[in-house]
Design a protein around this motif. Structure first.
Motif, PDB file in Angstrom:
ATOM      1  N   GLY A  47       0.841  -1.110  -0.060  1.00 48.25           N
ATOM      2  CA  GLY A  47       0.087   0.114  -0.072  1.00 48.25           C
ATOM      3  C   GLY A  47       0.776   1.247  -0.059  1.00 48.25           C
ATOM      4  N   MET A  48       1.850   1.246   1.087  1.00 49.42           N
ATOM      5  CA  MET A  48       2.732   2.589   0.898  1.00 49.42           C
ATOM      6  C   MET A  48       3.585   2.527  -0.248  1.00 49.42           C
ATOM      7  N   THR A  49       4.008   1.499  -0.971  1.00 45.17           N
ATOM      8  CA  THR A  49       4.747   1.572  -2.209  1.00 45.17           C
ATOM      9  C   THR A  49       3.785   2.138  -3.414  1.00 45.17           C
ATOM     10  N   SER A 101       6.807  11.344   8.138  1.00 44.50           N
ATOM     11  CA  SER A 101       6.656  10.463   9.200  1.00 44.50           C
ATOM     12  C   SER A 101       6.706  11.249  10.683  1.00 44.50           C
ATOM     13  N   ALA A 102       7.478  12.316  10.589  1.00 50.24           N
ATOM     14  CA  ALA A 102       7.679  13.260  11.968  1.00 50.24           C
ATOM     15  C   ALA A 102       6.052  13.723  12.263  1.00 50.24           C
ATOM     16  N   LEU A 103       5.378  14.341  11.142  1.00 48.44           N
ATOM     17  CA  LEU A 103       4.258  14.915  11.377  1.00 48.44           C
ATOM     18  C   LEU A 103       3.029  13.829  11.644  1.00 48.44           C
ATOM     19  N   ALA A 104       3.183  12.732  11.068  1.00 50.89           N
ATOM     20  CA  ALA A 104       2.242  11.826  11.243  1.00 50.89           C
ATOM     21  C   ALA A 104       2.404  10.949  13.155  1.00 50.89           C
ATOM     22  N   GLY A 105       3.612  11.210  13.220  1.00 51.20           N
ATOM     23  CA  GLY A 105       3.998  10.930  14.544  1.00 51.20           C
ATOM     24  C   GLY A 105       3.524  11.865  15.637  1.00 51.20           C
ATOM     25  N   LEU A 125      -0.117  11.388  15.709  1.00 52.68           N
ATOM     26  CA  LEU A 125      -0.614  10.306  16.474  1.00 52.68           C
ATOM     27  C   LEU A 125      -0.395  10.563  18.290  1.00 52.68           C
ATOM     28  N   LEU A 126       0.612  11.609  18.325  1.00 51.20           N
ATOM     29  CA  LEU A 126       0.771  11.823  19.791  1.00 51.20           C
ATOM     30  C   LEU A 126      -0.461  12.756  20.301  1.00 51.20           C
ATOM     31  N   VAL A 127      -0.785  13.613  19.248  1.00 54.60           N
ATOM     32  CA  VAL A 127      -2.045  14.512  19.675  1.00 54.60           C
ATOM     33  C   VAL A 127      -3.163  13.708  20.197  1.00 54.60           C
ATOM     34  N   ILE A 128      -3.320  12.351  19.348  1.00 62.51           N
ATOM     35  CA  ILE A 128      -4.620  11.545  19.482  1.00 62.51           C
ATOM     36  C   ILE A 128      -4.511  10.845  20.759  1.00 62.51           C
ATOM     37  N   ILE A 129      -3.163  10.494  21.111  1.00 58.13           N
ATOM     38  CA  ILE A 129      -2.741   9.800  22.298  1.00 58.13           C
ATOM     39  C   ILE A 129      -3.303  10.852  23.482  1.00 58.13           C
ATOM     40  N   LEU A 130      -2.603  11.989  23.274  1.00 58.52           N
ATOM     41  CA  LEU A 130      -2.783  13.038  24.452  1.00 58.52           C
ATOM     42  C   LEU A 130      -4.336  13.374  24.650  1.00 58.52           C
ATOM     43  N   VAL A 131      -5.073  13.191  23.424  1.00 50.70           N
ATOM     44  CA  VAL A 131      -6.546  13.437  23.780  1.00 50.70           C
ATOM     45  C   VAL A 131      -7.111  12.375  24.457  1.00 50.70           C
ATOM     46  N   TRP A 145      -0.285   5.208  12.287  1.00 47.50           N
ATOM     47  CA  TRP A 145       0.706   5.756  11.770  1.00 47.50           C
ATOM     48  C   TRP A 145       0.829   5.811  10.498  1.00 47.50           C
ATOM     49  N   LEU A 146       0.819   4.754   9.788  1.00 45.91           N
ATOM     50  CA  LEU A 146       0.804   4.251   8.457  1.00 45.91           C
ATOM     51  C   LEU A 146      -0.409   4.968   7.523  1.00 45.91           C
ATOM     52  N   GLY A 147      -1.498   4.896   8.256  1.00 45.21           N
ATOM     53  CA  GLY A 147      -2.803   5.522   7.673  1.00 45.21           C
ATOM     54  C   GLY A 147      -2.591   7.225   7.556  1.00 45.21           C
ATOM     55  N   LEU A 148      -1.980   7.619   8.391  1.00 46.20           N
ATOM     56  CA  LEU A 148      -1.996   8.867   8.425  1.00 46.20           C
ATOM     57  C   LEU A 148      -0.962   9.589   7.415  1.00 46.20           C
ATOM     58  N   MET A 149       0.114   8.621   7.252  1.00 46.96           N
ATOM     59  CA  MET A 149       1.254   8.979   6.335  1.00 46.96           C
ATOM     60  C   MET A 149       0.303   8.813   4.784  1.00 46.96           C
ATOM     61  N   ALA A 150      -0.418   7.707   4.704  1.00 51.24           N
ATOM     62  CA  ALA A 150      -0.775   7.411   3.265  1.00 51.24           C
ATOM     63  C   ALA A 150      -1.868   8.398   2.921  1.00 51.24           C
ATOM     64  N   VAL A 151      -2.765   9.032   3.729  1.00 54.78           N
ATOM     65  CA  VAL A 151      -3.547   9.971   3.588  1.00 54.78           C
ATOM     66  C   VAL A 151      -2.860  11.254   3.056  1.00 54.78           C
ATOM     67  N   SER A 152      -1.879  11.490   3.937  1.00 59.73           N
ATOM     68  CA  SER A 152      -0.876  12.650   3.573  1.00 59.73           C
ATOM     69  C   SER A 152      -0.252  12.704   1.980  1.00 59.73           C
ATOM     70  N   TYR A 153       0.186  11.579   1.820  1.00 62.24           N
ATOM     71  CA  TYR A 153       0.664  11.320   0.219  1.00 62.24           C
ATOM     72  C   TYR A 153      -0.237  11.324  -0.545  1.00 62.24           C
ATOM     73  N   VAL A 154      -1.525  10.988  -0.569  1.00 62.01           N
ATOM     74  CA  VAL A 154      -2.650  11.189  -1.429  1.00 62.01           C
ATOM     75  C   VAL A 154      -2.785  12.655  -1.521  1.00 62.01           C
ATOM     76  N   ILE A 155      -2.958  13.332  -0.695  1.00 60.68           N
ATOM     77  CA  ILE A 155      -3.339  14.717  -0.711  1.00 60.68           C
ATOM     78  C   ILE A 155      -1.913  15.551  -1.476  1.00 60.68           C
ATOM     79  N   LEU A 156      -0.841  15.346  -0.947  1.00 63.55           N
ATOM     80  CA  LEU A 156       0.277  15.887  -1.799  1.00 63.55           C
ATOM     81  C   LEU A 156       0.058  15.609  -3.213  1.00 63.55           C
ATOM     82  N   THR A 157      -0.102  14.127  -3.429  1.00 66.07           N
ATOM     83  CA  THR A 157      -0.098  13.835  -5.110  1.00 66.07           C
ATOM     84  C   THR A 157      -1.082  14.620  -5.825  1.00 66.07           C
TER      85      THR A 157
END
Length: 588
Positions: free
Chosen positions: A436-438, A478-482, A485-491, A522-534
């Protein structure tokens, strides 16, 4: 004359100054510093949050783990970015015809090679300096000794010098910068993957005595033992090996610089040309052109050779090892032999799965980066713009052709991974994540490569920018997705802390933090970000395609291609005139 000019040559200071003034160099340095700073800040934040929840929490694992991540990021930046900035340093001068003037000066070949190499490597060194405070801070917090810290600092420098020397040697030999870049990345793949693969197969074959000779080739393998306090011997061996590679590369580049230029002036040509080309597909002419015309010289003969070797490794290795595993369990009923072959499949395909995915991504990006720049270099771009094809058809043909041209390699990878999953040698979640990520990242890097190729005159510069954007985007997302994810954990933690006094949850209940879903989220957030950037890159390229390519008229509106436009105008003028007027106009 300062010490640097006396040892390296008079070209180092001007090259460093020129590199420091480049705008894209400043952008890369900024992104590299951000990529190194975010993991450090995330680790500190996690440490603070964990101690706020549990007073007995000790950061015994997060500190060394973060130090390993920081050192690995430094090594990856050096291995990926150094060839990108150095591949066209000498080959590009030959393409532009300016290498002859440089060789006619009083500066010898060694000073030219060293000055150009250290001048361009200063961009990579600046990124390392930006992340050095984080590296030192976590080394102190992790209790790493002074000798081990010194090895961690020297390791990226030695690897940078080694890959820099090899890059200069390839740039001095190759006829084009893109060929040099493909050659360097191919050698990196061989040097990094083959020793790691053999190390994974050593326990199954019993040849464990070869480990000391294979481990120094991969600098990533020396990081964990050095931080864990197992000694600095692996790091010292890696430092020595990559330093020797750098010296060898610089010597070879200095020796071959003038003969390569003289061979170019003499008109010697190399390369292979395919003789059979299928008939033009009238429904998709651009895709046909990308698959059957551009692929001949897109990545050079070495790139095609490496692709075929990888396909043979994937298909033949799977058939042989997988067939032996099936034979052992189905006919001999020998579970011990079956487990041995299954472990070999794991070492061959599961362990390097992420690296194989990276190879596909960077191959797609490099293939896309030469689609338009190479046509400018050959002088065929104006003819393509003069065709009846619209900007949308050209753009989509380039994008789809960059991915579709590697279809056989992708099929081979899916075959190897599928058989490994069926035999229990590979985790199916890992396969789904890698596939999927590839696919997502390949689509993004293809869009970036075509956009860089559209804006840059040379293929080498377009490939360098594509590689830099691929690396920077991967680290940044990767850093932004992390962080997300930390914001979700904090909530979730805040909700748990609010619900606990109200009696909505048991007093001794664990916090609402589903740790087993961290990687998937984390992978889902990165995949969505890549789709938007594409989507953003494709829409921006389509909107500005005609403007950048020069297909706009003076009033800023689209016009038909020049030959058709002139032909249509002449035809309408002849139809509007009477025969007498036409004869008069012809006489005039």
């Amino acid at each position: 004359m300062n010490l640097a000019s006396a040892v390296i040559g008079p070209l180092m200071i001007p090259e460093c100054a020129r590199s420091a003034r480049r705008g894209w160099g400043l952008l890369i340095r900024t992104l590299g510093a951000v990529a190194l700073g975010i993991p450090a800040l995330v680790a500190i934040w996690w440490w603070w949050m964990s101690q706020a929840i549990d007073d007995t929490y000790l950061p015994a694992s997060i500190l060394p783990g973060t130090l390993i991540v920081l050192e690995a990021i430094c090594l990856v930046i050096v291995l990926v970015l150094s060839p990108a900035v150095l591949a066209g340093s000498l080959a590009g001068e030959r393409e532009r015809g300016s290498i002859g003037l440089l060789l006619s000066t009083s500066v010898d070949a060694r000073e030219i090679v060293l000055g150009r190499m250290f001048g361009l490597l200063s961009i990579v060194f600046a990124i390392f300096v930006a992340g050095l405070p984080f590296l030192l801070a976590f080394a102190v917090l992790s209790g790493v000794s002074l000798a081990e810290t010194s090895c961690l600092i020297a390791l990226p420098l030695a690897v940078g010098f080694g890959i820099g020397g090899v890059s200069m040697a390839a740039s001095s030999i190759a006829r084009r910068g893109r060929n040099a870049l493909i050659l360097i990345y191919s050698l990196e793949a061989v040097v990094l993957v083959v020793p790691a693969l053999l190390l994974g197969l050593l326990p199954a074959t019993g040849a464990t005595e070869l480990r000391p000779y294979l481990a120094p080739w991969s600098p990533l393998l020396a990081v964990a033992p050095t931080i864990a306090g197992s000694g600095i011997a692996p790091a010292i061996a890696t430092l020595g090996l990559w330093s020797v590679l750098g010296i060898f590369g610089v010597t070879l580049a200095s020796f071959r610089l003038r003969p390569s230029f003289l061979a170019l002036v003499a008109g010697k040509k190399g390369g292979l040309r395919r003789q059979v080309v299928p008939v033009v597909d009238e429904e998709s002419p651009m895709l046909w052109k990308e698959l059957h015309i551009e692929r001949i010289s897109a990545l050079g003969w070495f790139g095609r050779l490496l692709a075929w070797l990888l396909m043979v490794y994937l298909v033949l290795g799977t058939l042989v090892v997988g067939g032996l595993a099936i034979w052992a369990v189905a006919y001999r009923r020998d579970n011990i032999t079956y487990e041995k072959f299954r472990d070999m499949l794991t070492a061959m395909y599961q362990d390097p799965a992420t690296f194989i995915a990276f190879l596909v991504q960077i191959a797609v990006g490099l293939r896309a980066a030469v689609t338009i720049s190479s046509e400018r270099e050959r002088g065929t771009w104006d003819g393509l713009l003069a065709s009846p094809l619209s900007g949308r058809e050209i753009l989509w043909g380039k994008l789809w052709g960059s991915v579709y041209s590697l279809r056989y390699m992708i099929i081979a990878i899916l075959f190897a991974w599928g058989v490994s999953v069926a035999l229990g040698a590979m985790d199916w979640q890992l396969m789904v994540g890698c596939v999927g990520m590839t696919m997502v990242i390949s689509a993004y890097i293809s869009a970036v490569g075509v956009r860089a190729s559209l804006s840059n005159e040379t293929a080498t510069k377009a490939m360098s920018i594509t590689v830099g954007v691929w690396l920077a985007t991967g680290l940044a997302l990767s850093a932004l997705a992390g962080l997300a994810l930390l914001v979700i954990i904090l909530v979730l933690l805040m909700g748990w802390m609010v619900a606990r006094p109200l009696g909505l949850v048991a007093y001794n209940a664990r916090p609402w933090v589903p740790t087993y879903l961290f990687e998937e989220t984390w992978l889902g957030l990165m995949a969505v970000s890549y789709v938007i950037l594409t989507g953003i890159v494709v829409m921006a390229s389509r909107a500005r395609f005609d403007e950048i390519a020069g297909r706009l008229s003076g009033d800023g509106t689209d016009r038909p291609p020049a030959p058709l436009f002139l032909e249509e105008t002449a035809r309408q003028q002849v139809q509007a005139e009477t025969p007498a007027e036409a004869v008069t106009s012809s006489s005039r």
